[in-house]
Structures are given as C-alpha cells and as structure tokens.
Write a protein that holds these residues in place. Sequence first.
Motif, PDB file in Angstrom:
ATOM      1  N   VAL A 162      19.558  34.072  79.956  1.00 30.50           N
ATOM      2  CA  VAL A 162      19.965  33.158  81.028  1.00 30.50           C
ATOM      3  C   VAL A 162      19.119  31.897  80.970  1.00 30.50           C
ATOM      4  O   VAL A 162      19.637  30.781  81.089  1.00 30.50           O
ATOM      5  N   TYR A 163      17.811  32.067  80.779  1.00 29.25           N
ATOM      6  CA  TYR A 163      16.921  30.913  80.634  1.00 29.25           C
ATOM      7  C   TYR A 163      17.398  30.019  79.481  1.00 29.25           C
ATOM      8  O   TYR A 163      17.494  28.801  79.635  1.00 29.25           O
ATOM      9  N   ASP A 164      17.715  30.614  78.337  1.00 28.64           N
ATOM     10  CA  ASP A 164      18.174  29.837  77.181  1.00 28.64           C
ATOM     11  C   ASP A 164      19.449  29.053  77.504  1.00 28.64           C
ATOM     12  O   ASP A 164      19.605  27.902  77.090  1.00 28.64           O
ATOM     13  N   ARG A 165      20.354  29.661  78.252  1.00 29.04           N
ATOM     14  CA  ARG A 165      21.592  28.973  78.638  1.00 29.04           C
ATOM     15  C   ARG A 165      21.314  27.808  79.581  1.00 29.04           C
ATOM     16  O   ARG A 165      21.955  26.758  79.487  1.00 29.04           O
ATOM     17  N   LEU A 166      20.364  28.002  80.485  1.00 33.55           N
ATOM     18  CA  LEU A 166      20.003  26.923  81.408  1.00 33.55           C
ATOM     19  C   LEU A 166      19.359  25.762  80.657  1.00 33.55           C
ATOM     20  O   LEU A 166      19.648  24.590  80.939  1.00 33.55           O
ATOM     21  N   VAL A 167      18.489  26.070  79.707  1.00 32.45           N
ATOM     22  CA  VAL A 167      17.863  25.024  78.890  1.00 32.45           C
ATOM     23  C   VAL A 167      18.937  24.242  78.144  1.00 32.45           C
ATOM     24  O   VAL A 167      18.922  23.004  78.125  1.00 32.45           O
ATOM     25  N   SER A 168      19.869  24.943  77.546  1.00 28.95           N
ATOM     26  CA  SER A 168      20.952  24.298  76.812  1.00 28.95           C
ATOM     27  C   SER A 168      21.777  23.396  77.735  1.00 28.95           C
ATOM     28  O   SER A 168      22.130  22.271  77.374  1.00 28.95           O
ATOM     29  N   ALA A 169      22.076  23.881  78.926  1.00 26.10           N
ATOM     30  CA  ALA A 169      22.863  23.085  79.877  1.00 26.10           C
ATOM     31  C   ALA A 169      22.135  21.801  80.256  1.00 26.10           C
ATOM     32  O   ALA A 169      22.740  20.727  80.308  1.00 26.10           O
ATOM     33  N   VAL A 170      20.840  21.888  80.489  1.00 22.63           N
ATOM     34  CA  VAL A 170      20.069  20.697  80.846  1.00 22.63           C
ATOM     35  C   VAL A 170      20.015  19.727  79.669  1.00 22.63           C
ATOM     36  O   VAL A 170      20.195  18.515  79.839  1.00 22.63           O
ATOM     37  N   GLU A 171      19.792  20.245  78.467  1.00 27.35           N
ATOM     38  CA  GLU A 171      19.696  19.382  77.283  1.00 27.35           C
ATOM     39  C   GLU A 171      21.015  18.686  76.972  1.00 27.35           C
ATOM     40  O   GLU A 171      21.035  17.508  76.624  1.00 27.35           O
ATOM     41  N   LEU A 172      22.126  19.419  77.086  1.00 27.12           N
ATOM     42  CA  LEU A 172      23.438  18.880  76.723  1.00 27.12           C
ATOM     43  C   LEU A 172      24.147  18.184  77.878  1.00 27.12           C
ATOM     44  O   LEU A 172      25.081  17.405  77.660  1.00 27.12           O
ATOM     45  N   GLY A 173      23.734  18.494  79.117  1.00 30.64           N
ATOM     46  CA  GLY A 173      24.383  17.906  80.276  1.00 30.64           C
ATOM     47  C   GLY A 173      25.711  18.552  80.620  1.00 30.64           C
ATOM     48  O   GLY A 173      26.516  17.983  81.365  1.00 30.64           O
ATOM     49  N   LYS A 174      25.934  19.752  80.071  1.00 31.92           N
ATOM     50  CA  LYS A 174      27.178  20.461  80.374  1.00 31.92           C
ATOM     51  C   LYS A 174      26.948  21.970  80.234  1.00 31.92           C
ATOM     52  O   LYS A 174      26.043  22.420  79.532  1.00 31.92           O
ATOM     53  N   TRP A 175      27.807  22.719  80.936  1.00 32.90           N
ATOM     54  CA  TRP A 175      27.760  24.174  80.851  1.00 32.90           C
ATOM     55  C   TRP A 175      28.393  24.620  79.536  1.00 32.90           C
ATOM     56  O   TRP A 175      29.017  23.826  78.832  1.00 32.90           O
ATOM     57  N   GLU A 176      28.257  25.895  79.210  1.00 31.92           N
ATOM     58  CA  GLU A 176      28.794  26.433  77.952  1.00 31.92           C
ATOM     59  C   GLU A 176      30.292  26.205  77.797  1.00 31.92           C
ATOM     60  O   GLU A 176      30.785  26.048  76.691  1.00 31.92           O
ATOM     61  N   ASP A 177      31.027  26.172  78.917  1.00 31.46           N
ATOM     62  CA  ASP A 177      32.472  25.970  78.841  1.00 31.46           C
ATOM     63  C   ASP A 177      32.861  24.496  78.720  1.00 31.46           C
ATOM     64  O   ASP A 177      34.041  24.165  78.682  1.00 31.46           O
ATOM     65  N   GLY A 178      31.859  23.611  78.662  1.00 28.96           N
ATOM     66  CA  GLY A 178      32.118  22.185  78.495  1.00 28.96           C
ATOM     67  C   GLY A 178      32.164  21.391  79.783  1.00 28.96           C
ATOM     68  O   GLY A 178      32.245  20.162  79.760  1.00 28.96           O
ATOM     69  N   THR A 179      32.108  22.073  80.916  1.00 29.09           N
ATOM     70  CA  THR A 179      32.119  21.384  82.207  1.00 29.09           C
ATOM     71  C   THR A 179      30.812  20.614  82.396  1.00 29.09           C
ATOM     72  O   THR A 179      29.731  21.203  82.294  1.00 29.09           O
ATOM     73  N   PRO A 180      30.883  19.315  82.665  1.00 31.52           N
ATOM     74  CA  PRO A 180      29.655  18.536  82.863  1.00 31.52           C
ATOM     75  C   PRO A 180      28.886  18.996  84.102  1.00 31.52           C
ATOM     76  O   PRO A 180      29.481  19.386  85.108  1.00 31.52           O
ATOM     77  N   LEU A 181      27.564  18.950  84.011  1.00 29.21           N
ATOM     78  CA  LEU A 181      26.717  19.229  85.165  1.00 29.21           C
ATOM     79  C   LEU A 181      26.732  18.009  86.074  1.00 29.21           C
ATOM     80  O   LEU A 181      26.689  16.877  85.599  1.00 29.21           O
ATOM     81  N   THR A 182      26.779  18.252  87.371  1.00 27.38           N
ATOM     82  CA  THR A 182      26.582  17.155  88.313  1.00 27.38           C
ATOM     83  C   THR A 182      25.095  16.813  88.307  1.00 27.38           C
ATOM     84  O   THR A 182      24.269  17.599  87.811  1.00 27.38           O
ATOM     85  N   GLN A 183      24.736  15.671  88.841  1.00 24.77           N
ATOM     86  CA  GLN A 183      23.316  15.308  88.890  1.00 24.77           C
ATOM     87  C   GLN A 183      22.523  16.332  89.695  1.00 24.77           C
ATOM     88  O   GLN A 183      21.416  16.699  89.325  1.00 24.77           O
ATOM     89  N   GLU A 184      23.109  16.831  90.775  1.00 22.55           N
ATOM     90  CA  GLU A 184      22.441  17.841  91.592  1.00 22.55           C
ATOM     91  C   GLU A 184      22.231  19.137  90.801  1.00 22.55           C
ATOM     92  O   GLU A 184      21.158  19.745  90.853  1.00 22.55           O
TER      93      GLU A 184
END
Length: 93
Positions: free
Chosen positions: A15-37
Amino acid sequence: MTDINKVIDDMPAEVYDRLVSAVELGKWEDGTPLTQEQRDSTLQVVMLYQARRLEQQDHFTIAAGGELNQLSKAQLKKQFKGETIAQFNQEEL
C-alpha cells in the motif's frame, strides 16, 4: 475518527508503494488524476510512514523521528563514486 498512527502501523508495504507511486505520478493506478487535496494528504501519509517505519539514509528522505535527510555534496559524491549513470559513444551523440 481513525487514528493515523494505527493506520501507519498496520499499513502493508504494498500500500505504501502504491501511495508513493500515486504521489510521484500524480494519478492513481487506474489513471485517475489525484486532486491537490488527495496529493497533499497522500504525501503526508507517505512521509509519516517513512518516518515511522523505514530506516532511510538517502538524500531528501524522511528519517526516523521525522527529520529530513540532507546529504552534503561530499557525501553524495562518495555515495555515487564509480557509479556510471549513462555512457554514450560518439555515433550516439
């Protein structure tokens, strides 16, 4: 209310690895962009996990106790001494 310390203590490394990836890429694994929050919150969780669970010595990582690791130029040179990053021959340039 969820206790963030319990969440961090119980969080699997995957889970930690997935969160790191999301922060680095700016999107979740499914491609949905992270909001700034989401990005801000996720980065805070990543940093807290690093401070509490990882023994890191790398430059610009969070060390135990929440301190930022900042290596000197000399320390970085020593760390990467003899390590080739990329090498090109004349035809490739």
